[in-house]
Design a protein around this motif. Structure first.
Motif, PDB file in Angstrom:
ATOM      1  N   VAL A  25     -16.779 -13.637  36.969  1.00 19.11           N
ATOM      2  CA  VAL A  25     -16.677 -14.837  35.983  1.00 19.11           C
ATOM      3  C   VAL A  25     -15.779 -13.791  34.778  1.00 19.11           C
ATOM      4  O   VAL A  25     -16.363 -12.969  34.295  1.00 19.11           O
ATOM      5  N   LEU A  43     -19.464 -21.273  24.434  1.00 20.46           N
ATOM      6  CA  LEU A  43     -19.223 -21.846  25.690  1.00 20.46           C
ATOM      7  C   LEU A  43     -18.985 -23.341  25.849  1.00 20.46           C
ATOM      8  O   LEU A  43     -19.214 -24.051  24.656  1.00 20.46           O
ATOM      9  N   SER A  46     -17.891 -29.882  29.294  1.00 22.14           N
ATOM     10  CA  SER A  46     -17.804 -30.326  30.989  1.00 22.14           C
ATOM     11  C   SER A  46     -16.374 -30.432  31.168  1.00 22.14           C
ATOM     12  O   SER A  46     -16.144 -30.303  32.447  1.00 22.14           O
ATOM     13  N   TYR A  75     -17.753 -19.642  32.356  1.00 19.32           N
ATOM     14  CA  TYR A  75     -18.829 -19.840  33.126  1.00 19.32           C
ATOM     15  C   TYR A  75     -18.807 -20.816  34.365  1.00 19.32           C
ATOM     16  O   TYR A  75     -19.490 -20.875  35.506  1.00 19.32           O
ATOM     17  N   PHE A  76     -17.677 -21.618  34.426  1.00 18.26           N
ATOM     18  CA  PHE A  76     -17.501 -22.351  35.510  1.00 18.26           C
ATOM     19  C   PHE A  76     -16.957 -21.579  36.935  1.00 18.26           C
ATOM     20  O   PHE A  76     -16.983 -22.093  38.019  1.00 18.26           O
ATOM     21  N   THR A  79     -18.962 -21.199  39.896  1.00 23.70           N
ATOM     22  CA  THR A  79     -19.341 -22.394  40.957  1.00 23.70           C
ATOM     23  C   THR A  79     -18.130 -22.808  41.329  1.00 23.70           C
ATOM     24  O   THR A  79     -18.103 -23.745  42.206  1.00 23.70           O
ATOM     25  N   LYS A  92     -25.320 -28.288  39.217  1.00 23.00           N
ATOM     26  CA  LYS A  92     -24.944 -26.881  38.873  1.00 23.00           C
ATOM     27  C   LYS A  92     -25.713 -26.079  37.458  1.00 23.00           C
ATOM     28  O   LYS A  92     -25.329 -25.065  37.165  1.00 23.00           O
ATOM     29  N   THR A  95     -27.542 -22.900  37.854  1.00 21.58           N
ATOM     30  CA  THR A  95     -26.546 -21.831  38.116  1.00 21.58           C
ATOM     31  C   THR A  95     -25.926 -21.443  36.815  1.00 21.58           C
ATOM     32  O   THR A  95     -25.691 -20.088  36.631  1.00 21.58           O
ATOM     33  N   TRP A  96     -25.146 -22.232  36.210  1.00 22.41           N
ATOM     34  CA  TRP A  96     -24.425 -21.993  35.046  1.00 22.41           C
ATOM     35  C   TRP A  96     -25.260 -21.348  33.780  1.00 22.41           C
ATOM     36  O   TRP A  96     -24.952 -20.436  33.398  1.00 22.41           O
ATOM     37  N   THR A  99     -25.883 -17.875  34.726  1.00 21.37           N
ATOM     38  CA  THR A  99     -24.395 -17.038  34.446  1.00 21.37           C
ATOM     39  C   THR A  99     -24.264 -16.638  33.204  1.00 21.37           C
ATOM     40  O   THR A  99     -24.052 -15.670  32.593  1.00 21.37           O
ATOM     41  N   ILE A 100     -24.920 -17.916  32.326  1.00 24.30           N
ATOM     42  CA  ILE A 100     -24.569 -17.366  30.894  1.00 24.30           C
ATOM     43  C   ILE A 100     -25.519 -16.326  30.388  1.00 24.30           C
ATOM     44  O   ILE A 100     -25.277 -15.542  29.582  1.00 24.30           O
ATOM     45  N   LEU A 129     -26.546 -26.118  27.781  1.00 28.17           N
ATOM     46  CA  LEU A 129     -26.805 -24.779  28.209  1.00 28.17           C
ATOM     47  C   LEU A 129     -27.089 -23.678  27.175  1.00 28.17           C
ATOM     48  O   LEU A 129     -28.065 -22.975  27.656  1.00 28.17           O
TER      49      LEU A 129
END
Length: 226
Positions: A25, A43, A46, A75-76, A79, A92, A95-96, A99-100, A129
Protein backbone atom coordinates in the motif's frame (compact mmCIF):
# COMPACT_ATOMS: atom_id res chain seq x y z
CA UNK A 1 -13.33 19.64 -1.82
CA UNK A 2 -11.41 22.50 -3.39
CA UNK A 3 -7.86 23.54 -2.61
CA UNK A 4 -7.44 25.46 0.66
CA UNK A 5 -5.72 28.86 0.43
CA UNK A 6 -2.10 27.85 0.85
CA UNK A 7 1.22 28.74 -0.68
CA UNK A 8 1.47 27.89 -4.38
CA UNK A 9 4.76 26.12 -3.70
CA UNK A 10 4.87 22.62 -5.14
CA UNK A 11 4.11 20.17 -2.32
CA UNK A 12 7.16 18.16 -1.35
CA UNK A 13 6.64 14.52 -0.51
CA UNK A 14 8.17 11.10 -0.84
CA UNK A 15 6.22 7.95 -1.61
CA UNK A 16 6.87 4.80 0.35
CA UNK A 17 4.84 1.68 1.03
CA UNK A 18 3.86 -0.72 3.78
CA UNK A 19 2.23 -4.13 3.67
CA UNK A 20 -1.35 -4.80 4.69
CA UNK A 21 -3.13 -8.09 4.01
CA UNK A 22 0.03 -9.14 2.15
CA UNK A 23 -0.39 -6.34 -0.39
CA UNK A 24 1.78 -3.26 -0.78
CA UNK A 25 0.00 0.00 0.00
CA UNK A 26 1.55 3.29 -1.11
CA UNK A 27 1.65 6.31 1.17
CA UNK A 28 2.79 9.85 0.35
CA UNK A 29 4.74 11.40 3.23
CA UNK A 30 4.75 15.20 3.25
CA UNK A 31 7.57 17.38 4.56
CA UNK A 32 8.39 15.31 7.61
CA UNK A 33 9.56 17.86 10.20
CA UNK A 34 12.53 17.38 12.48
CA UNK A 35 11.92 16.07 15.97
CA UNK A 36 8.84 14.39 17.42
CA UNK A 37 5.82 15.99 15.84
CA UNK A 38 2.09 15.24 15.64
CA UNK A 39 0.92 13.09 12.77
CA UNK A 40 -2.12 13.28 10.47
CA UNK A 41 -3.25 10.32 8.38
CA UNK A 42 -5.21 11.67 5.38
CA UNK A 43 -7.90 9.57 3.68
CA UNK A 44 -9.49 10.18 0.26
CA UNK A 45 -13.09 9.41 -0.69
CA UNK A 46 -14.87 6.84 -2.86
CA UNK A 47 -13.71 8.40 -6.13
CA UNK A 48 -10.17 7.44 -5.29
CA UNK A 49 -7.06 9.54 -5.07
CA UNK A 50 -6.22 10.44 -8.65
CA UNK A 51 -9.33 12.46 -9.54
CA UNK A 52 -8.68 15.03 -6.80
CA UNK A 53 -5.02 14.39 -6.13
CA UNK A 54 -4.06 18.07 -6.40
CA UNK A 55 -6.57 19.06 -3.72
CA UNK A 56 -5.40 16.34 -1.34
CA UNK A 57 -1.73 17.15 -1.92
CA UNK A 58 -2.42 20.84 -1.31
CA UNK A 59 -4.23 20.11 1.94
CA UNK A 60 -1.42 17.79 3.05
CA UNK A 61 1.18 20.46 2.26
CA UNK A 62 -0.87 23.05 4.16
CA UNK A 63 -0.84 20.88 7.28
CA UNK A 64 2.83 20.00 6.83
CA UNK A 65 3.66 23.71 6.87
CA UNK A 66 1.81 23.89 10.18
CA UNK A 67 4.24 21.37 11.69
CA UNK A 68 2.40 18.08 11.14
CA UNK A 69 3.79 14.94 9.57
CA UNK A 70 1.13 14.07 6.98
CA UNK A 71 0.60 10.60 5.50
CA UNK A 72 -1.71 10.44 2.47
CA UNK A 73 -2.68 6.78 2.31
CA UNK A 74 -3.54 5.00 -0.98
CA UNK A 75 -5.75 2.60 0.95
CA UNK A 76 -7.50 1.32 -2.18
CA UNK A 77 -4.18 -0.38 -3.05
CA UNK A 78 -5.00 -3.12 -0.59
CA UNK A 79 -7.99 -4.21 -2.67
CA UNK A 80 -7.02 -3.22 -6.21
CA UNK A 81 -9.93 -0.75 -6.41
CA UNK A 82 -9.70 2.61 -8.18
CA UNK A 83 -13.25 3.94 -7.70
CA UNK A 84 -15.80 2.49 -5.28
CA UNK A 85 -19.56 2.27 -5.75
CA UNK A 86 -21.94 1.38 -2.92
CA UNK A 87 -21.62 -2.38 -3.45
CA UNK A 88 -17.81 -2.22 -3.38
CA UNK A 89 -17.89 -0.02 -0.29
CA UNK A 90 -20.02 -2.53 1.57
CA UNK A 91 -17.77 -5.39 0.49
CA UNK A 92 -14.40 -3.76 1.14
CA UNK A 93 -15.08 -1.43 4.07
CA UNK A 94 -13.63 -3.71 6.76
CA UNK A 95 -10.53 -4.46 4.70
CA UNK A 96 -9.93 -0.74 4.14
CA UNK A 97 -10.41 -0.02 7.84
CA UNK A 98 -7.79 -2.65 8.67
CA UNK A 99 -5.44 -1.16 6.07
CA UNK A 100 -5.86 2.28 7.61
CA UNK A 101 -5.16 0.85 11.05
CA UNK A 102 -1.93 -0.59 9.61
CA UNK A 103 -1.17 2.82 8.08
CA UNK A 104 -1.49 4.44 11.51
CA UNK A 105 1.02 1.92 12.87
CA UNK A 106 3.34 2.58 9.92
CA UNK A 107 3.14 6.34 10.48
CA UNK A 108 3.76 5.96 14.20
CA UNK A 109 6.89 3.91 13.58
CA UNK A 110 8.56 6.63 11.52
CA UNK A 111 11.48 8.52 12.98
CA UNK A 112 10.51 12.10 13.74
CA UNK A 113 6.88 11.51 14.63
CA UNK A 114 5.15 11.28 17.99
CA UNK A 115 3.24 7.95 17.86
CA UNK A 116 0.98 9.03 20.73
CA UNK A 117 -0.26 12.04 18.73
CA UNK A 118 -1.99 10.72 15.63
CA UNK A 119 -5.00 12.35 13.99
CA UNK A 120 -7.26 11.05 11.25
CA UNK A 121 -8.56 13.33 8.50
CA UNK A 122 -11.08 11.80 6.11
CA UNK A 123 -13.36 12.90 3.29
CA UNK A 124 -16.68 11.18 2.50
CA UNK A 125 -15.90 7.45 2.47
CA UNK A 126 -12.56 8.30 4.06
CA UNK A 127 -14.44 10.16 6.81
CA UNK A 128 -16.57 7.11 7.61
CA UNK A 129 -13.44 4.96 7.67
CA UNK A 130 -11.69 7.46 9.94
CA UNK A 131 -14.60 7.34 12.38
CA UNK A 132 -14.68 3.54 12.33
CA UNK A 133 -10.92 3.21 12.93
CA UNK A 134 -10.92 5.86 15.67
CA UNK A 135 -13.75 4.07 17.46
CA UNK A 136 -11.78 0.82 17.61
CA UNK A 137 -8.09 1.69 17.69
CA UNK A 138 -6.39 3.03 20.83
CA UNK A 139 -4.07 5.99 20.43
CA UNK A 140 -6.02 8.13 17.97
CA UNK A 141 -5.85 11.65 19.33
CA UNK A 142 -8.41 13.43 17.15
CA UNK A 143 -10.60 12.97 14.08
CA UNK A 144 -11.67 15.52 11.49
CA UNK A 145 -14.34 14.19 9.17
CA UNK A 146 -15.72 15.96 6.11
CA UNK A 147 -19.19 15.00 4.83
CA UNK A 148 -19.11 11.42 6.08
CA UNK A 149 -21.05 9.52 8.73
CA UNK A 150 -20.66 6.86 11.37
CA UNK A 151 -21.13 3.38 9.83
CA UNK A 152 -24.09 1.56 11.47
CA UNK A 153 -21.94 -1.47 12.25
CA UNK A 154 -19.55 0.77 14.21
CA UNK A 155 -22.33 2.73 15.87
CA UNK A 156 -23.81 -0.48 17.27
CA UNK A 157 -20.68 -1.24 19.32
CA UNK A 158 -19.34 2.27 19.90
CA UNK A 159 -18.10 2.94 23.43
CA UNK A 160 -16.19 6.20 23.05
CA UNK A 161 -14.58 8.49 20.51
CA UNK A 162 -11.57 10.81 20.55
CA UNK A 163 -12.24 14.53 20.00
CA UNK A 164 -14.04 14.85 16.66
CA UNK A 165 -14.88 17.61 14.18
CA UNK A 166 -17.97 17.25 12.00
CA UNK A 167 -17.81 19.29 8.78
CA UNK A 168 -20.67 19.08 6.31
CA UNK A 169 -22.54 21.02 3.66
CA UNK A 170 -26.26 21.51 4.21
CA UNK A 171 -26.85 21.15 0.46
CA UNK A 172 -24.97 17.85 0.16
CA UNK A 173 -26.89 15.55 -2.20
CA UNK A 174 -24.48 12.61 -1.90
CA UNK A 175 -24.18 12.25 1.87
CA UNK A 176 -27.18 14.09 3.36
CA UNK A 177 -26.49 16.55 6.16
CA UNK A 178 -28.73 14.42 8.37
CA UNK A 179 -25.69 12.14 8.74
CA UNK A 180 -23.86 15.00 10.45
CA UNK A 181 -26.69 15.54 12.92
CA UNK A 182 -26.96 11.80 13.54
CA UNK A 183 -23.25 11.71 14.35
CA UNK A 184 -23.66 14.71 16.63
CA UNK A 185 -26.41 12.93 18.59
CA UNK A 186 -24.24 9.84 18.89
CA UNK A 187 -21.27 11.81 20.21
CA UNK A 188 -23.48 13.61 22.70
CA UNK A 189 -24.84 10.29 23.97
CA UNK A 190 -21.26 9.08 24.51
CA UNK A 191 -20.22 12.36 26.17
CA UNK A 192 -17.53 12.77 23.51
CA UNK A 193 -15.75 16.02 22.82
CA UNK A 194 -16.74 17.37 19.41
CA UNK A 195 -17.15 20.46 17.27
CA UNK A 196 -19.48 20.84 14.30
CA UNK A 197 -19.56 23.27 11.41
CA UNK A 198 -22.39 23.07 8.88
CA UNK A 199 -21.91 25.20 5.77
CA UNK A 200 -25.44 26.20 4.68
CA UNK A 201 -24.75 26.75 0.97
CA UNK A 202 -22.23 23.99 0.30
CA UNK A 203 -22.72 20.59 -1.31
CA UNK A 204 -20.48 17.55 -1.26
CA UNK A 205 -17.55 19.53 -2.66
CA UNK A 206 -16.83 22.89 -1.07
CA UNK A 207 -16.16 26.13 -2.89
CA UNK A 208 -13.00 28.10 -2.29
CA UNK A 209 -14.18 30.28 0.61
CA UNK A 210 -15.79 27.43 2.55
CA UNK A 211 -12.80 25.17 1.90
CA UNK A 212 -10.46 27.86 3.27
CA UNK A 213 -12.52 28.24 6.45
CA UNK A 214 -12.76 24.48 6.93
CA UNK A 215 -9.02 24.02 6.41
CA UNK A 216 -8.22 26.57 9.11
CA UNK A 217 -10.73 24.91 11.45
CA UNK A 218 -9.07 21.56 10.77
CA UNK A 219 -5.58 22.84 11.53
CA UNK A 220 -6.72 24.60 14.71
CA UNK A 221 -8.44 21.46 15.97
CA UNK A 222 -5.38 19.31 15.37
CA UNK A 223 -3.21 21.99 17.00
CA UNK A 224 -5.43 21.80 20.08
CA UNK A 225 -5.71 18.02 20.47
CA UNK A 226 -2.49 16.69 18.95
Amino acid sequence: MENPPISPDTPRFSTESFFSHERAVAVDIFDLPNGPCPTVVLLHGSDGLELRREAFESFAAFLARRGFAVFLVHYFDGTGVQIANRAIMLEKFTTWANTISDAVDFAGSRQGVAPSKVGLLGFSLGASLALSVAAAKPGIGAVVQYFGGMPPVTEAVLQSMPPTVIIHGAADLIVPVEEAYRLERLLKERSSVYEMRIFPDEGHFFGEEAAAEAALLTAAFFDKYL
